[in-house]
Scaffold this active site. Sequence first.
Site, PDB file in Angstrom:
ATOM      1  N   ILE A  19       0.824  -1.222   0.000  1.00  0.00           N
ATOM      2  CA  ILE A  19       0.000   0.000   0.000  1.00  0.00           C
ATOM      3  C   ILE A  19       0.858   1.273   0.000  1.00  0.00           C
ATOM      4  CG2 ILE A  19      -0.269   0.208   2.519  1.00  0.00           C
ATOM      5  CD1 ILE A  19      -3.279   0.854   1.955  1.00  0.00           C
ATOM      6  N   GLY A  72       2.843  -4.428  11.345  1.00  0.00           N
ATOM      7  CA  GLY A  72       2.025  -4.609  10.148  1.00  0.00           C
ATOM      8  C   GLY A  72       2.015  -3.400   9.235  1.00  0.00           C
ATOM      9  N   VAL A  73       0.829  -3.106   8.693  1.00  0.00           N
ATOM     10  CA  VAL A  73       0.689  -1.996   7.746  1.00  0.00           C
ATOM     11  C   VAL A  73       1.012  -0.653   8.413  1.00  0.00           C
ATOM     12  CG1 VAL A  73      -1.804  -1.569   8.034  1.00  0.00           C
ATOM     13  CG2 VAL A  73      -0.733  -1.136   5.838  1.00  0.00           C
ATOM     14  N   ASP A  74       0.695  -0.531   9.682  1.00  0.00           N
ATOM     15  CA  ASP A  74       0.965   0.701  10.428  1.00  0.00           C
ATOM     16  C   ASP A  74       2.469   0.990  10.433  1.00  0.00           C
ATOM     17  OD1 ASP A  74       0.630   2.924  12.093  1.00  0.00           O
ATOM     18  OD2 ASP A  74       0.198   1.745  13.880  1.00  0.00           O
ATOM     19  N   SER A  98      -8.231  -4.186  10.677  1.00  0.00           N
ATOM     20  CA  SER A  98      -8.464  -5.098  11.807  1.00  0.00           C
ATOM     21  C   SER A  98      -8.160  -6.567  11.507  1.00  0.00           C
ATOM     22  CB  SER A  98      -9.895  -4.979  12.362  1.00  0.00           C
ATOM     23  OG  SER A  98     -10.036  -3.798  13.114  1.00  0.00           O
ATOM     24  N   GLY A 118      -5.203  -8.002  10.787  1.00  0.00           N
ATOM     25  CA  GLY A 118      -3.890  -8.492  11.191  1.00  0.00           C
ATOM     26  C   GLY A 118      -3.920  -8.922  12.643  1.00  0.00           C
ATOM     27  N   VAL A 119      -3.112  -8.268  13.461  1.00  0.00           N
ATOM     28  CA  VAL A 119      -3.011  -8.649  14.871  1.00  0.00           C
ATOM     29  C   VAL A 119      -4.320  -8.435  15.639  1.00  0.00           C
ATOM     30  CG1 VAL A 119      -0.514  -8.339  15.041  1.00  0.00           C
ATOM     31  CG2 VAL A 119      -2.031  -6.414  15.537  1.00  0.00           C
ATOM     32  N   TYR A 120      -5.254  -7.628  15.088  1.00  0.00           N
ATOM     33  CA  TYR A 120      -6.528  -7.415  15.770  1.00  0.00           C
ATOM     34  C   TYR A 120      -7.494  -8.581  15.577  1.00  0.00           C
ATOM     35  CZ  TYR A 120      -5.383  -2.576  17.082  1.00  0.00           C
ATOM     36  OH  TYR A 120      -4.826  -1.448  17.647  1.00  0.00           O
TER      37      TYR A 120
END
Length: 166
Positions: free
Chosen positions: A10, A31-33, A116, A118-120
Site C-alpha cells: 500500500i 504490520g501496515v501501520d 483489523s 492483522g493482529v486485531y
Amino acid sequence: MEIRIWQGDITTLEVGAIVNAANSSLLGGGGVDGAIHRAAGPELLAHCRTLGGCPTGEARITPGFRLPARFVIHTVGPVWHGGSHREPELLSNCYRNCLALAEAEGLASIAFPAISCGVYGYPLQLAARIAVAELKRPRPAGSSLREVLLVAFGQDMVFVYQDALA
C-alpha cells in the site's frame, strides 16, 4: 465510484490517500501501520504526536510526507472479541469516517488495507463483507471520490475480496 482490488504494498500507491490501520496512539506499530510510518519518514510520527490519538472507529488525516500518496488517513479498527462487542459497527464506522475525510479533502482516490485483519484478529470474510457493504453505499451528491482500492497484501485476501464483491 469504482471499487478495485489491488495486491501489493500500500505504501507504493499514488492515490489521494492511503488508509493506515493504526492503533489508538497513532504512534506506529506493526504490520501496515509500521510499514506506512517507515515509508512516510519521521515527519509522520512527529505530526501524529500532535493529534492526541484516535478512538476506535474514528479517523484522522495527515499529510503523506515521503509517500507517493498525498494523505494518510489513520483509522483504528476494533480488536475481534467474537463479534458481540460492537465490532461490526466499529469497523463500519472506520470505512465511513475514512471516506468522509477523503471527500472533505476533495480526493478522487483512496486505498484501504484490510482493517483489523492483522493482529486485531478480525475474521477476513466478515471484515471484507463489511468493507464492501460500506464502499457500495451511495455517496453524497457531488462526491469527489472516483476510485477505491481494496489492497490485499497476499493472494488469500484477493480471493476473499473477490468473493465479497461478487
